[in-house]
Design a protein around this motif. Structure first.
Motif, PDB file in Angstrom:
ATOM      1  N   LEU A 188       0.841  -1.196   0.000  1.00 27.61           N
ATOM      2  CA  LEU A 188       0.000   0.000   0.000  1.00 27.61           C
ATOM      3  C   LEU A 188       0.875   1.245   0.000  1.00 27.61           C
ATOM      4  CD1 LEU A 188      -2.584  -1.118   2.728  1.00 27.61           C
ATOM      5  CD2 LEU A 188      -2.759  -1.421   0.245  1.00 27.61           C
ATOM      6  N   ILE A 189       0.335   2.334  -0.511  1.00 30.60           N
ATOM      7  CA  ILE A 189       1.095   3.577  -0.598  1.00 30.60           C
ATOM      8  C   ILE A 189       1.442   4.115   0.785  1.00 30.60           C
ATOM      9  CG2 ILE A 189      -1.016   4.948  -0.749  1.00 30.60           C
ATOM     10  CD1 ILE A 189       2.376   5.690  -2.453  1.00 30.60           C
ATOM     11  N   ASN A 190       0.599   3.854   1.790  1.00 30.78           N
ATOM     12  CA  ASN A 190       0.874   4.384   3.132  1.00 30.78           C
ATOM     13  C   ASN A 190       1.891   3.555   3.903  1.00 30.78           C
ATOM     14  OD1 ASN A 190      -0.730   2.163   3.591  1.00 30.78           O
ATOM     15  ND2 ASN A 190      -2.074   3.161   5.065  1.00 30.78           N
ATOM     16  N   GLN A 191       2.505   2.564   3.248  1.00 28.08           N
ATOM     17  CA  GLN A 191       3.590   1.821   3.887  1.00 28.08           C
ATOM     18  C   GLN A 191       4.943   2.508   3.690  1.00 28.08           C
ATOM     19  OE1 GLN A 191       1.801  -2.362   2.419  1.00 28.08           O
ATOM     20  NE2 GLN A 191       3.665  -2.613   3.618  1.00 28.08           N
ATOM     21  N   PHE A 192       4.942   3.636   2.963  1.00 24.32           N
ATOM     22  CA  PHE A 192       6.183   4.339   2.666  1.00 24.32           C
ATOM     23  C   PHE A 192       6.127   5.745   3.257  1.00 24.32           C
ATOM     24  CE2 PHE A 192       5.685   1.031  -0.421  1.00 24.32           C
ATOM     25  CZ  PHE A 192       6.963   0.543  -0.613  1.00 24.32           C
ATOM     26  N   GLU A 193       6.998   5.991   4.239  1.00 25.58           N
ATOM     27  CA  GLU A 193       7.091   7.299   4.876  1.00 25.58           C
ATOM     28  C   GLU A 193       8.397   7.971   4.460  1.00 25.58           C
ATOM     29  OE1 GLU A 193       7.659   9.273   9.336  1.00 25.58           O
ATOM     30  OE2 GLU A 193       6.946   7.194   9.133  1.00 25.58           O
ATOM     31  N   ASP A 194       8.296   9.127   3.840  1.00 24.62           N
ATOM     32  CA  ASP A 194       9.466   9.838   3.359  1.00 24.62           C
ATOM     33  C   ASP A 194      10.069  10.688   4.480  1.00 24.62           C
ATOM     34  OD1 ASP A 194      11.424  10.819   1.777  1.00 24.62           O
ATOM     35  OD2 ASP A 194      10.121  11.868   0.360  1.00 24.62           O
ATOM     36  N   THR A 195      11.373  10.567   4.698  1.00 28.12           N
ATOM     37  CA  THR A 195      12.083  11.367   5.699  1.00 28.12           C
ATOM     38  C   THR A 195      13.325  11.977   5.051  1.00 28.12           C
ATOM     39  OG1 THR A 195      13.547   9.605   6.509  1.00 28.12           O
ATOM     40  CG2 THR A 195      11.330   9.721   7.451  1.00 28.12           C
ATOM     41  N   ASP A 196      13.999  12.866   5.784  1.00 28.79           N
ATOM     42  CA  ASP A 196      15.205  13.508   5.259  1.00 28.79           C
ATOM     43  C   ASP A 196      16.325  12.510   5.003  1.00 28.79           C
ATOM     44  OD1 ASP A 196      13.938  15.944   5.391  1.00 28.79           O
ATOM     45  OD2 ASP A 196      14.738  16.458   7.370  1.00 28.79           O
ATOM     46  N   ASN A 197      16.365  11.439   5.792  1.00 32.09           N
ATOM     47  CA  ASN A 197      17.428  10.451   5.660  1.00 32.09           C
ATOM     48  C   ASN A 197      17.085   9.322   4.691  1.00 32.09           C
ATOM     49  OD1 ASN A 197      19.071  11.755   7.579  1.00 32.09           O
ATOM     50  ND2 ASN A 197      17.960  10.756   9.250  1.00 32.09           N
ATOM     51  N   GLY A 198      15.859   9.286   4.228  1.00 29.04           N
ATOM     52  CA  GLY A 198      15.425   8.221   3.334  1.00 29.04           C
ATOM     53  C   GLY A 198      14.065   7.692   3.738  1.00 29.04           C
ATOM     54  N   PHE A 199      13.495   6.853   2.903  1.00 28.46           N
ATOM     55  CA  PHE A 199      12.172   6.299   3.184  1.00 28.46           C
ATOM     56  C   PHE A 199      12.224   5.309   4.347  1.00 28.46           C
ATOM     57  CE2 PHE A 199      11.068   7.886  -0.989  1.00 28.46           C
ATOM     58  CZ  PHE A 199       9.731   8.217  -0.854  1.00 28.46           C
ATOM     59  N   ILE A 200      11.125   5.219   5.068  1.00 34.80           N
ATOM     60  CA  ILE A 200      10.917   4.172   6.069  1.00 34.80           C
ATOM     61  C   ILE A 200       9.824   3.261   5.528  1.00 34.80           C
ATOM     62  CG2 ILE A 200      10.165   3.629   8.404  1.00 34.80           C
ATOM     63  CD1 ILE A 200      11.310   6.262   9.320  1.00 34.80           C
ATOM     64  N   PHE A 201      10.196   2.017   5.290  1.00 38.82           N
ATOM     65  CA  PHE A 201       9.265   1.029   4.761  1.00 38.82           C
ATOM     66  C   PHE A 201       8.602   0.312   5.922  1.00 38.82           C
ATOM     67  CE2 PHE A 201       8.911  -3.401   2.797  1.00 38.82           C
ATOM     68  CZ  PHE A 201       7.659  -3.136   2.253  1.00 38.82           C
ATOM     69  N   ILE A 222      11.572  -0.652   8.364  1.00 42.42           N
ATOM     70  CA  ILE A 222      12.900  -0.782   7.761  1.00 42.42           C
ATOM     71  C   ILE A 222      13.295   0.576   7.184  1.00 42.42           C
ATOM     72  CG2 ILE A 222      14.307  -1.947   6.027  1.00 42.42           C
ATOM     73  CD1 ILE A 222      12.359  -4.273   6.128  1.00 42.42           C
ATOM     74  N   PRO A 223      14.277   1.245   7.770  1.00 45.71           N
ATOM     75  CA  PRO A 223      14.720   2.538   7.229  1.00 45.71           C
ATOM     76  C   PRO A 223      15.675   2.331   6.054  1.00 45.71           C
ATOM     77  CG  PRO A 223      15.912   2.029   9.247  1.00 45.71           C
ATOM     78  CD  PRO A 223      14.951   0.898   9.037  1.00 45.71           C
ATOM     79  N   PHE A 224      15.310   2.860   4.899  1.00 48.84           N
ATOM     80  CA  PHE A 224      16.167   2.729   3.730  1.00 48.84           C
ATOM     81  C   PHE A 224      17.398   3.634   3.883  1.00 48.84           C
ATOM     82  CE2 PHE A 224      12.683   1.331   0.504  1.00 48.84           C
ATOM     83  CZ  PHE A 224      12.515   0.165   1.227  1.00 48.84           C
ATOM     84  N   PRO A 225      18.552   3.201   3.392  1.00 47.53           N
ATOM     85  CA  PRO A 225      19.766   4.019   3.510  1.00 47.53           C
ATOM     86  C   PRO A 225      19.697   5.254   2.613  1.00 47.53           C
ATOM     87  CG  PRO A 225      20.186   2.120   2.124  1.00 47.53           C
ATOM     88  CD  PRO A 225      18.806   1.928   2.693  1.00 47.53           C
ATOM     89  N   GLU A 233      20.502   5.560  -6.121  1.00 45.23           N
ATOM     90  CA  GLU A 233      19.591   6.547  -5.562  1.00 45.23           C
ATOM     91  C   GLU A 233      18.175   5.965  -5.427  1.00 45.23           C
ATOM     92  OE1 GLU A 233      20.010  10.570  -7.161  1.00 45.23           O
ATOM     93  OE2 GLU A 233      21.662   9.834  -8.394  1.00 45.23           O
ATOM     94  N   PRO A 234      18.010   4.975  -4.534  1.00 49.68           N
ATOM     95  CA  PRO A 234      16.682   4.359  -4.371  1.00 49.68           C
ATOM     96  C   PRO A 234      15.625   5.342  -3.895  1.00 49.68           C
ATOM     97  CG  PRO A 234      18.183   3.662  -2.622  1.00 49.68           C
ATOM     98  CD  PRO A 234      19.014   4.374  -3.630  1.00 49.68           C
ATOM     99  N   ASN A 235      15.976   6.229  -2.961  1.00 55.96           N
ATOM    100  CA  ASN A 235      14.982   7.170  -2.443  1.00 55.96           C
ATOM    101  C   ASN A 235      14.507   8.139  -3.516  1.00 55.96           C
ATOM    102  OD1 ASN A 235      15.041   6.507   0.581  1.00 55.96           O
ATOM    103  ND2 ASN A 235      17.206   6.818   0.145  1.00 55.96           N
ATOM    104  N   ALA A 236      15.446   8.613  -4.336  1.00 58.01           N
ATOM    105  CA  ALA A 236      15.075   9.519  -5.426  1.00 58.01           C
ATOM    106  C   ALA A 236      14.163   8.822  -6.430  1.00 58.01           C
ATOM    107  CB  ALA A 236      16.334  10.041  -6.121  1.00 58.01           C
ATOM    108  N   ASP A 237      14.448   7.547  -6.711  1.00 60.71           N
ATOM    109  CA  ASP A 237      13.620   6.796  -7.661  1.00 60.71           C
ATOM    110  C   ASP A 237      12.206   6.589  -7.109  1.00 60.71           C
ATOM    111  OD1 ASP A 237      15.725   6.599  -9.437  1.00 60.71           O
ATOM    112  OD2 ASP A 237      16.424   4.681  -8.634  1.00 60.71           O
ATOM    113  N   ILE A 238      12.109   6.258  -5.812  1.00 58.07           N
ATOM    114  CA  ILE A 238      10.794   6.040  -5.209  1.00 58.07           C
ATOM    115  C   ILE A 238      10.016   7.353  -5.135  1.00 58.07           C
ATOM    116  CG2 ILE A 238       9.586   5.287  -3.117  1.00 58.07           C
ATOM    117  CD1 ILE A 238      11.917   3.379  -2.590  1.00 58.07           C
ATOM    118  N   ARG A 239      10.703   8.457  -4.805  1.00 59.05           N
ATOM    119  CA  ARG A 239      10.026   9.761  -4.770  1.00 59.05           C
ATOM    120  C   ARG A 239       9.465  10.129  -6.136  1.00 59.05           C
ATOM    121  NH1 ARG A 239      14.755  11.353  -1.623  1.00 59.05           N
ATOM    122  NH2 ARG A 239      14.173  11.335   0.603  1.00 59.05           N
TER     123      ARG A 239
END
Length: 441
Positions: A188-201, A222-225, A233-239
């Protein structure tokens, strides 16, 4: 004081039944239905001739007899035997069905005390199949680090088009989130929380944590690096993927259908099909030219790849469990595999020794001996060697690797490093000391 009106309601019998049935995992429900259908199809076959259902029987002896016949006589549509793991699942599934349908029937078909003949039939069948080399379960296979690099550099997973971006995000979630194969379809889309350090799954529930009375009542996170600019750049791709969802999107599923509209709309406001999602990892491998012939590649291969990569990076079991969500080291240890390629290299080293000339082996042995002597000589001059005892606080202050000064209690002890005799050494490494406590005031 303001009156607060509490809200109550009386659920209907249908609503209660739905929530009561939800305590059983959906995969368990599907597996049970599958094997009951196979059982009934076998029973109705003209060569079997049972025109009644198994749950209509009142005799455990007759139930055991017909289950023995089923386990040994069942075949797939192509005439082959089911895998050994499937046959065990079949007995467990049918046992669950009988508990639910026969009043006061509280038995387990796998219990050899109540059903000894069925236990002997299943055990003998599995041993016979193993001896013949048939029915072996095919374990999921992961990808190598080199294969992952090929995929991430391939145009098929480019972030510049909707299909490539979706594939790329799918791969990142596999590698960093370690979801099980079936979890992708339910993301679900609400399983991904965007933070300054990266997404939290966030995993709201898992196979081993359904959130019931006997489970944990918290969300597994699970905090993504952080991204490595220009490299990974996983966080940039997910954003970017999330930003390309329709502005008024009401679909709660994470993966959306890919738009065929060339006017700039990348994704539709509906969920990507289950069939497409369940074959996504395999699709990515084929699109990127990865050779998967003879390999059991599925979405679960992503989880296998992720956990194996964690071990290959030098992490311990407990650290792998913190990402995979396993409750025991035995579970996560199953993913620590020696691949066929590694086994081939191991045996290749044996063949190399058999084919080498004796002179080459002796030469290598001499070189190795010379290196060991040189290393030992360097250690004698480079390490801090203690022949006596000094206070731990003095050792901590001595941050340069210089020989320690003698104390009054060890003046008569020879500390000549060049003297060729065996002595016990205390090697100080990174300022950690055994059997002492250091307090800095």
């Amino acid at each position: 004081m303001e009156n607060i009106k509490e809200s109550y309601f009386k659920p209907t019998a249908k609503e209660l039944l739905k929530v009561q049935e939800s305590h059983v995992p959906q995969n368990t429900v599907k597996c049970t239905k599958k094997w009951i259908n196979i059982l009934n199809s076998w029973r109705n076959h003209e060569d079997v001739g049972y025109k009644y259902t198994l749950e209509s029987l009142s005799s455990n002896q007759q139930i055991e007899k017909e289950m023995c016949e089923f386990i040994y006589g069942i075949r797939t549509k192509s005439g082959e035997r089911y895998s050994r793991a499937s046959l065990k699942n079949a007995v467990a599934s049918i046992s669950r069905h009988l508990k639910d349908t026969i009043p006061q029937w509280n038995y387990n078909l796998l219990d050899k005390n109540h059903f000894p003949k069925l236990h002997a039939t299943l055990d003998g069948t599995l041993k016979e199949m193993k001896k013949l080399g048939i029915g072996a379960a095919k374990p999921h296979e992961g990808l190598t680090n080199d294969e992952l690099k090929i995929i991430l550099d391939h145009d098929a997973v480019s972030f510049n088009n909707p299909e490539g971006l979706l594939r790329r995000v799918f791969l990142w979630i596999c590698l960093l989130g370690c979801p099980r194969g079936g979890e992708h379809y339910n993301l679900l889309i609400n399983q991904f929380e965007d933070t300054d350090n990266g997404f939290i799954f966030k995993k709201f529930h898992q196979k081993n944590d359904q959130g019931g009375l006997e489970s944990n009542q918290y969300t597994f996170e699970i905090p993504f690096p952080s991204d490595v600019k220009g490299k990974a750049e996983p966080n940039a791709d997910i954003r970017k993927y999330i930003s390309m969802r329709p502005s008024d999107c009401i679909t709660k599923e994470f993966y959306l259908g890919i738009s065929t509209n060339t006017a700039g709309k990348w994704y539709y406001d509906w969920a990507l099909g289950e069939k497409r999602i369940r074959g996504m990892f395999r699709e990515i491998c084929i699109a990127c030219g990865i050779d998967i012939s003879g390999r059991n590649i599925s979405n679960h291969s992503g989880r296998d790849t992720a956990i194996q990569s964690i071990f290959d990076a030098g992490n311990e079991e407990v650290e792998a469990m913190a990402i995979s969500g396993h409750n025991s080291s035995a579970g996560v240890r199953n993913y620590l595999k020696v691949t066929k390629e590694k086994k081939r290299k191991i045996l290749g080293s044996v063949m190399q020794r058999l084919t080498e000339d004796t002179s080459d082996i002796n030469s290598k042995t001499e070189i190795q001996y010379d290196n060991e002597v040189q290393c030992d000589d360097n250690m004698q001059h480079g390490e801090i060697v203690l022949s006596g005892f000094s206070k731990a606080s003095e050792l901590l202050e001595n941050k340069n690797k210089r020989p320690l000064q003698e104390t009054s209690t060890n003046k008569n002890i020879d500390i000549n490093n060049n003297k060729k005799k065996k002595r016990k050494k205390i090697i100080i490494n990174k300022y950690y000391y055994n059997n002492c406590s250091i307090y800095n005031n």
